[in-house]
Design an enzyme around this catalytic site. Sequence first.
Site, mmCIF file in Angstrom:
data_model
loop_
_atom_site.group_PDB
_atom_site.id
_atom_site.type_symbol
_atom_site.label_atom_id
_atom_site.label_comp_id
_atom_site.label_asym_id
_atom_site.label_seq_id
_atom_site.Cartn_x
_atom_site.Cartn_y
_atom_site.Cartn_z
ATOM 1 N N HIS A 1 -8.190 1.441 -0.898
ATOM 2 C CA HIS A 1 -8.093 0.532 -2.038
ATOM 3 C C HIS A 1 -9.459 0.012 -2.481
ATOM 4 C CE1 HIS A 1 -3.830 0.854 -1.500
ATOM 5 N NE2 HIS A 1 -3.948 0.461 -0.248
ATOM 6 N N SER B 1 0.842 -1.200 0.000
ATOM 7 C CA SER B 1 0.000 0.000 0.000
ATOM 8 C C SER B 1 0.878 1.252 0.000
ATOM 9 C CB SER B 1 -0.964 -0.034 1.189
ATOM 10 O OG SER B 1 -1.870 1.038 1.148
#
Length: 309
Positions: free
Chosen positions: A196, A93
């Site tokens: 996300h 991430s």
Amino acid sequence: MAIVCPGQGSQTPGFLAPWLEVPGLRDLLGALSEAASTDLITHGTISDEDTIKDTAVAQPLIVGAGIAATMALFGQGEDAGRLGGAGAISGHSVGEITAAAAAGVLSAQDAMTFVALRGRGMAQASAATPTGMSAVLGGDPVEVLAAIAAAGLTPANNNGAGQIVAAGTLDQIQVLVDAPPTKARVIPLKVAGAFHTEHMAPAVADLAAAATRLATHRANVPVVSNRDGAVVDDGAEVLSRLVSQVSNPVRWDLCMERLAELGVTGLIELPPSGTLVGLAKRGLKGVQTLAVKTPDDLEAARTMIEEHA
């Protein structure tokens, strides 16, 4: 040899304090703070858990810590450019920004400017609707994915090693908590939004615009991408993937598969470390791992690099 960089939720109060004792790092962190318009030193030493959970704080803090640790481990100059002979680097991430800076794709200052905008944009997107993320541990992967879909959630992080992170509204997460998959546990994560997923789409446009103003360079170390586990060294492509990653799932399972295919025998996680080493111990069995938590771990890291690089 692989270097991995953790994502949001890995931060803990005070974790940065011992790194300020390393010569040069206080000044470096001060400069990174300026670039991010965020006081990394205060947030990494005395800010409480709720403060550093704020997305706009957590993301620059994690990337700044990783950049500082990279400098402490590899130094400056040619060795820093090669990351000491590492064969691959990957970040989970927001950790992909750390990886991009460590691999020379972005300058440290540009990486901090980018992550600060990312953090603010994702915080604003999170504020629009109460959302969150929960890790689903164990269970049959097919059943887990079916339960996540049935609750209206997105499998935002497929981390491999029996861990899939579901993201969506708090009401949707409660549905999953109330009816977990067989033989699985649902554990809330210390993040402030459904990262996300489509909920983060508003943050993408600003990041895409900012990306056009950043200079990129070919990666000095192959970057293993969250999108699909692909090995990427073109700087513009790495940056493009950083932009789109915000609203798309992280496939850490595919990153670990790629590291295995590359023949990785040693893996070092930069601070705030522990999470990715834990996954590697289950998903990359037989690979030697080290979580660099404090400067006391640097000597062991250097020894490990000599053995595996």
